[in-house]
Design a protein around this motif. Structure first.
Motif, PDB file in Angstrom:
ATOM      1  N   ALA A   1       0.808  -1.216   0.000  1.00 35.85           N
ATOM      2  CA  ALA A   1       0.000   0.000   0.000  1.00 35.85           C
ATOM      3  C   ALA A   1       0.842   1.267   0.000  1.00 35.85           C
ATOM      4  CB  ALA A   1      -0.924  -0.003   1.218  1.00 35.85           C
ATOM      5  N   GLU A   2       0.253   2.302  -0.550  1.00 40.59           N
ATOM      6  CA  GLU A   2       0.768   3.661  -0.451  1.00 40.59           C
ATOM      7  C   GLU A   2      -0.334   4.530   0.120  1.00 40.59           C
ATOM      8  OE1 GLU A   2       3.564   5.038  -3.821  1.00 40.59           O
ATOM      9  OE2 GLU A   2       2.107   3.711  -4.811  1.00 40.59           O
ATOM     10  N   THR A   3       0.030   5.444   0.990  1.00 45.10           N
ATOM     11  CA  THR A   3      -0.968   6.334   1.588  1.00 45.10           C
ATOM     12  C   THR A   3      -0.654   7.782   1.229  1.00 45.10           C
ATOM     13  OG1 THR A   3       0.271   6.557   3.662  1.00 45.10           O
ATOM     14  CG2 THR A   3      -1.332   4.755   3.534  1.00 45.10           C
ATOM     15  N   TYR A   4      -1.709   8.561   1.181  1.00 41.30           N
ATOM     16  CA  TYR A   4      -1.607   9.977   0.843  1.00 41.30           C
ATOM     17  C   TYR A   4      -2.534  10.762   1.756  1.00 41.30           C
ATOM     18  CZ  TYR A   4      -0.078   7.741  -3.505  1.00 41.30           C
ATOM     19  OH  TYR A   4       0.559   6.950  -4.425  1.00 41.30           O
ATOM     20  N   THR A   5      -2.193  12.003   2.003  1.00 47.36           N
ATOM     21  CA  THR A   5      -3.123  12.883   2.701  1.00 47.36           C
ATOM     22  C   THR A   5      -3.959  13.632   1.667  1.00 47.36           C
ATOM     23  OG1 THR A   5      -1.653  14.797   2.726  1.00 47.36           O
ATOM     24  CG2 THR A   5      -1.445  13.218   4.555  1.00 47.36           C
ATOM     25  N   LEU A   6      -5.083  14.155   2.121  1.00 49.21           N
ATOM     26  CA  LEU A   6      -5.903  14.969   1.238  1.00 49.21           C
ATOM     27  C   LEU A   6      -5.129  16.188   0.751  1.00 49.21           C
ATOM     28  CD1 LEU A   6      -9.282  14.871   3.147  1.00 49.21           C
ATOM     29  CD2 LEU A   6      -8.820  13.814   0.952  1.00 49.21           C
ATOM     30  N   ARG A   7      -4.331  16.774   1.635  1.00 51.11           N
ATOM     31  CA  ARG A   7      -3.549  17.948   1.242  1.00 51.11           C
ATOM     32  C   ARG A   7      -2.604  17.611   0.101  1.00 51.11           C
ATOM     33  NH1 ARG A   7      -1.957  22.927   2.726  1.00 51.11           N
ATOM     34  NH2 ARG A   7      -3.319  22.976   4.538  1.00 51.11           N
TER      35      ARG A   7
END
Length: 286
Positions: A249-255
């Motif tokens: 997995a890779e995660t991202y913030t909304l920003r």
């Protein structure tokens, strides 16, 4: 409660899907939208909250910021998952499963490759409401669309199998705005079941509530509002958690995603409201 054409009105958790449709309709009306969802306005209007209907005034400035933050997060996550789906089908995936599909209209608004089968999993009430609006709008799906009326707390893998899902072939799974409404043990079980049905090369897109968001929003959440039903947040290490379930997995913030889309959050204070995590995952090959 029914409307003038005999539709059962939105209620409970699935009523929030109509609110999401309202946000998508408002984004579609922008001069340069991040996506276009031509059916969103009809879904929202059928639920009595079309874009032309004024929202109740917020209690204070903090509530106003939270409302704006949630709407912003819906726009960014929709674009994020649209892109994830585009990437999945470009890699050859031809099975799509929308968990808690709500008023999602991707079957009708995305140009799917030939042979794509899209399964919408949700309870009978929202699927019935949705079907009536689709008939009214004479909407035609751009892929083979299959509805699977089942509660995700029940044997939804069995219902999905009966509907024709093939676990031997790669699948792209979408759980958008869903996991925040489930207790952590139910989230774990849901993803374990997804893993059991995912061939190597499968993809998954998730939205996760940011840490602290449940407590922050619950303070003045109105009874029956979306925030009043939030119970689950992302784990401290979402990548490690998903690795344990067999996903890279890779995660991202909304920003991060908002800036990448040319729609940056204007102020740090707004960044804190409605913030969540976006996850893109590929089924690991062991």
């Amino acid at each position: 409660m029914t409307d003038a054409v005999g539709r059962a009105g939105p209620s409970g958790v699935w009523a929030t899907a109509v609110g999401v449709a309202r946000v998508r309709a408002m984004e579609t009306a922008r001069e340069r939208p991040l996506f276009r969802d031509p059916l969103a306005r009809a879904f929202a209007a059928a639920g009595g909250i079309g874009p032309e209907v004024p929202s109740p005034p917020p209690a204070d400035e903090a509530a106003r910021r939270r409302r704006r933050g949630v709407a912003f997060s819906i726009v960014i996550r929709t674009k994020f998952l649209d892109d994830l789906l585009d990437g999945a089908v470009a890699s050859g995936v031809r099975q799509v499963v929308l968990l808690g599909a709500g008023m999602d209209s991707r079957a009708f608004r995305i140009n799917w490759p030939a042979g794509t089968r899209l399964f919408e999993v949700d309870t009978a009430e929202p699927l019935g409401f949705k079907a009536s609006v689709l008939r009214q709008e004479r909407a035609v799906a751009r892929c083979e669309r299959i509805t699977v009326p089942v509660d995700l707390r029940e044997d939804w893998p069995g219902a999905l199998a009966v509907a024709g899902h093939d676990p031997v072939r790669p699948t792209v799974w979408i759980a958008e705005g869903l996991l925040i409404y489930l207790p952590q043990d139910a989230v774990q079980l849901l993803l374990e079941r997804v893993g059991a049905l995912s061939a190597p090369g499968s993809r998954m897109g998730l939205t996760l509530g940011s840490r602290g968001v449940v407590e922050r929003f619950r303070e003045d959440a109105a009874e029956g509002s979306a925030a009043s039903m939030w119970v689950s947040e992302m784990p401290e290490d979402p990548v490690g958690w998903l690795d344990g379930l067999g996903w890279e997995a890779e995660t991202y913030t909304l920003r991060e995603r908002a800036e990448a889309y040319g729609r940056p959050l204007p102020t740090p204070s707004q960044h804190d409201e409605g913030q969540g995590g976006l996850v893109s995952a590929v089924r690991a090959v062991h």
